[in-house]
Design an enzyme around this catalytic site. Structure first.
Site, short mmCIF file in Angstrom:
data_model
loop_
_atom_site.label_atom_id
_atom_site.label_comp_id
_atom_site.label_asym_id
_atom_site.label_seq_id
_atom_site.Cartn_x
_atom_site.Cartn_y
_atom_site.Cartn_z
N SER A 50 19.04 -9.70 -21.21
CA SER A 50 19.03 -8.25 -21.36
C SER A 50 19.94 -7.89 -22.34
O SER A 50 20.56 -8.81 -22.97
CB SER A 50 19.76 -8.01 -20.03
OG SER A 50 21.28 -8.01 -19.95
N ASP A 51 19.64 -6.68 -22.86
CA ASP A 51 20.40 -6.06 -23.83
C ASP A 51 21.76 -5.53 -22.90
O ASP A 51 21.57 -5.74 -21.74
CB ASP A 51 19.88 -4.74 -24.25
CG ASP A 51 20.26 -4.39 -25.74
OD1 ASP A 51 21.62 -4.76 -26.11
OD2 ASP A 51 19.57 -3.74 -26.46
N CYS A 52 22.72 -5.41 -23.65
CA CYS A 52 23.98 -5.12 -23.03
C CYS A 52 24.23 -3.65 -22.54
O CYS A 52 24.53 -2.83 -23.44
CB CYS A 52 25.01 -5.59 -24.04
SG CYS A 52 25.37 -7.41 -24.67
#
Length: 793
Positions: free
Chosen positions: A283-285
């Site tokens: 995932s992105d953060c």
């Protein structure tokens, strides 16, 4: 900023570089006897064996980018997040410049500038150089082996703050760039897909907005029709996975048609089931936390975890899964087998990297070190990337190149002219901001500058002022504005005085990270603040027409400069990285003949009336929508995609290309006999590419003669476009079908061969999202040269 994001960034920022200990050769008693250490087993068997040895708590500890260690198995902690967009940067905690022998790394030009070279071999060479420095730092204990680059999203809207990180607006170019970057960075995959480093295609998919008029990337629902998804947003990712065989995919923050991307099972599984993806999905953060907290797509944190794991996501950047997965298991929302599947993908990539192997079993583990970082070869490669990517937009009466013998005094004006930090762009050693500070700059802009002074920097950055001083007897610098935002005329007087005295005036204008960056989109396409007024003021007193140098990744509306005879030349340098100051005078004084081409359309300011949230690519006259990118845009432009001048004048002649292409349909009778679903009155037809028996058999070459009519040798990009002679609604106005970089000596000609894959490059999607190839007359164009060919069944 969501609280979960803040917690994520704090957690991520605390992690250091990846440990270099190897469990299968570690001092832990008996560790090498475990099956996952048995090199005679296949990587999938070793990965499954390792998963089977872990307790539930140990498994959950692996679901963060800052993965926990398992001391009883000799497995150290591991940091998955490192950054290498255009050189190593400590935006991700896996790269550490603060301790150890390596305190800097080569900063190559930002991607949008390197793309303008349209040179595949250059792109791959840069990726290989960055990989070399990454391995050198890894072996010094200052970097990991898994990197979250390249950014292969489409530069759909000129206001996008991260467009600078991409390879432009054309999906075919973005796909080609992704192929060269990933292959160059990961290395050619050997037995069982062994790789030296891991590259990550991001941000999947239809992600191209940060903040715009109340909309945020964290909650934005990108409404994308099947047609645009197929022929604009997805092609770079398909190539990155299917052809380049990237080992990582990052799912984006945004939703696509109402479904959060990290929970979008249909799109995530498509990468594995249809494209053959064999890697891990991060995932992105912190794209999982916002699914419940901000998007309110789920009813609880545990539901968010369940939906992303079952959709196919493997690891979360941040601590969200580590904190909430145990609860999700206890509530029956997540089964341990969901976690096992994710860990299998993660450990498989680590095994392909040789992280668990003995050093002598990994050919890259001991070859490179600190001496392979910041080398003169890498600096020269960075300079070559700037030279080839620089785009000459205007050159009235051949004002450039300047003659050193005739230029004694140069005035260089603009706050960026003596500022190395203005040349770096996002994800670079010039700013080196952890994600935490990127968010904080939204509230405290000055932190951007302060932090850059104390973090990892480029090896030996050179300002434009310093570069010009090496070429002119006298050089005068005047900022003109306090900063790039240029909200005051207070310093105009000094700039005007300098311009009056000089033989030649060079004004450095444009953008920097205060105007465009991650989490920050532009509102206007005009030059910031009073920059235009500064340019007019200086031009009005200069002895000769001035040279305007533009910085920044996003297009700017410089129509005024295009039309003003007091501005002789305009040169776009994007974000040139550490060698910008060296290369600028090389171009201005004719040591290098520019030949780059714009990889994005430069729109007029009027384009900003179009909502940034409109994801449609195709024009819709019924609602006054002009479309996007050169393939579909019907409005006026400042400079078009593929535009770029040179000190030489080139002409082209198509020496050979097929006049007719005949394809065979699939042998399935019902396909052959089926009446085409689209027939025009003039008999024009199309065929779905999936029904073509062999797309490879249709591929052809176009041989082009390139003549240089100038007095200087030159290297430039040759772009081949195609269009259908019949105007079919929804099909591109034209599209790029091939490109090559070619060097041609002054007064002579050279030949170049451009390969064309009609199924991939001459097709487009129909409204149902199926790629189709129009039959009938097509036109190939290169420069002013045209060539007709006919496609038939």
């Amino acid at each position: 900023m969501p609280l979960a994001l803040l917690l994520c960034l704090l957690a991520c920022g605390a992690a250091g570089a990846a440990a270099t200990a190897r469990p299968c050769a570690s001092p832990y008693s008996g560790s090498s006897a475990y099956p996952f250490c048995d090199a005679s087993l296949s990587i999938p068997a070793r990965a499954r064996a390792l998963v089977s040895l872990l307790t539930l708590d140990e498994k959950i500890a692996q679901l963060s980018n800052t993965a926990g260690g398992v001391p009883r198995l000799g497995i150290p902690p591991y940091q998955w997040w490192s950054e290498s967009l255009h050189g190593l940067a400590d935006n991700g905690p896996g790269v550490n410049f603060s301790s150890g022998p390596v305190r800097a790394a080569t900063t190559f030009p930002q991607v949008i500038l390197s793309t303008a070279a349209f040179n595949r071999s250059l792109w791959r060479a840069v990726a290989e150089a960055v990989a070399t420095e990454a391995l050198g730092m890894h072996n010094a204990g200052q970097a990991g082996l898994t990197y979250w680059a390249p950014n292969i999203n489409i530069f759909r809207d000129p206001r996008w703050g991260r467009g600078q990180e991409t390879s432009g607006e054309d999906p075919a170019v973005a796909a080609a760039y992704s192929l060269e970057y990933v292959k160059g960075f990961q290395g050619e995959q050997g037995e069982e897909g062994r790789i030296r480093l891991s590259a990550c295609c991001k941000h999947y998919t239809a992600y191209d907005m940060e903040k715009w008029e109340g909309f945020s990337r964290y909650t934005f629902n990108a409404k994308v029709n099947a047609q645009d998804l197929e022929d604009t947003y997805q092609p770079p990712f398909k190539t990155c996975i299917q052809e380049a065989r990237a080992s990582c995919l990052m799912c984006a923050y945004n939703q696509v048609n109402g479904v959060p991307m990290c929970a979008n099972k249909d799109l995530l599984q498509k990468t594995r089931d249809e494209w053959g993806f064999q890697g891990y999905i991060t995932s992105d953060c912190d794209a999982v936390a916002i699914i419940h907290e901000n998007q309110t797509y789920t009813k609880s944190d545990e539901d968010s975890i369940a939906i992303v794991l079952k959709a196919g996501m493997d690891i979360n950047c941040g601590s969200f899964l580590v904190r909430h997965t145990k609860s999700a298991v206890e509530k029956g929302k997540v089964q341990e087998q969901d976690i096992d599947r994710a860990l299998f993908n993660l450990f498989s990539v680590q095994l392909r990297l040789g992280i668990f192997d003995k050093p002598n079993n990994n050919q890259w583990s001991t070859q490179l070190g600190p001496n392979n970082v910041c080398t003169k070869e890498h600096r020269e490669l960075a300079a070559e990337a700037v030279r080839q990517g620089a785009v000459l937009l205007k050159n009235d009466h051949s004002f450039l190149p300047l003659k050193r013998s005739e230029v004694r005094h140069v005035a260089i004006i603009g706050p960026s002219a003596n500022d190395v930090y203005a040349m770096g762009g996002d994800y670079t050693g010039f700013t080196s901001l952890p994600q935490m500070n990127i968010f904080l700059t939204y509230y405290f802009a000055y932190i951007l500058t302060l932090y850059s002074l104390y973090s990892g920097v480029a090896c030996n950055p050179t300002t434009f002022l310093k570069g010009i001083q090496a070429y002119a007897t006298q050089t005068t610098f005047a900022a003109g504005c306090k900063d790039v935002s240029c909200n005051s005329t207070e310093l105009f007087g000094e700039a005007i005085a300098a311009a009056k005295r000089a033989d030649i005036v060079v004004v450095v204008a444009g953008l920097n990270l205060t105007e465009e960056r991650e989490d920050f989109d532009r509102v206007s396409l005009l030059l910031p603040g009073k920059q235009m007024s500064l340019i007019h003021a200086v031009a009005s007193v200069a002895k000769k027409p001035l040279v305007l140098v533009l910085l920044g990744g996003g297009p700017v509306d410089v129509s005024f400069a295009k039309q003003d005879p007091r501005i002789a030349s305009i040169l776009w340098l994007g974000y040139p990285g550490e060698v910008g100051g060296q290369v600028l005078p090389e171009i201005l004084f004719g040591e290098y003949n520019p030949g780059g081409k714009l990889a994005m359309t430069w729109y007029p300011e009027s384009f900003t009336a179009i909502p940034m949230t409109d994801m449609n690519m195709r024009a819709d006259p019924s609602r006054g929508y002009p479309g996007r990118t050169y393939r579909f845009y019907t409005g006026d432009v400042v400079y078009g995609f593929g535009y770029g001048l040179s000190y030489s004048k080139y002409s082209y002649s198509i020496l050979s290309a097929p006049k007719k292409i005949t394809m065979s349909r699939s042998s399935v009778l019902d396909i052959i006999s089926r009446k085409p679903s689209y027939i025009r009155r003039d008999g024009l037809d199309f065929v779905k590419t999936e029904d073509i028996a062999s797309c490879e058999a249709l591929a052809f070459s176009v041989h082009v003669a390139v003549s240089n009519h100038g007095s200087m040798d030159g290297s430039h990009a040759v772009l081949l476009f195609a269009r259908s002679k019949s105007s079919v609604p929804g099909f591109p106005i034209k599209q790029l079908v091939g490109f090559e970089r070619v060097h041609t000596a002054a007064g002579s000609a050279s030949n170049v061969e451009i390969s064309v894959d009609p199924c991939k490059h001459m097709s487009a999607a129909n409204p149902e999202g199926k790629r189709v190839l129009l039959l009938g007359d097509h036109v190939l164009t290169v420069g002013d040269e045209e060539f007709e060919l006919f496609i038939e069944l």
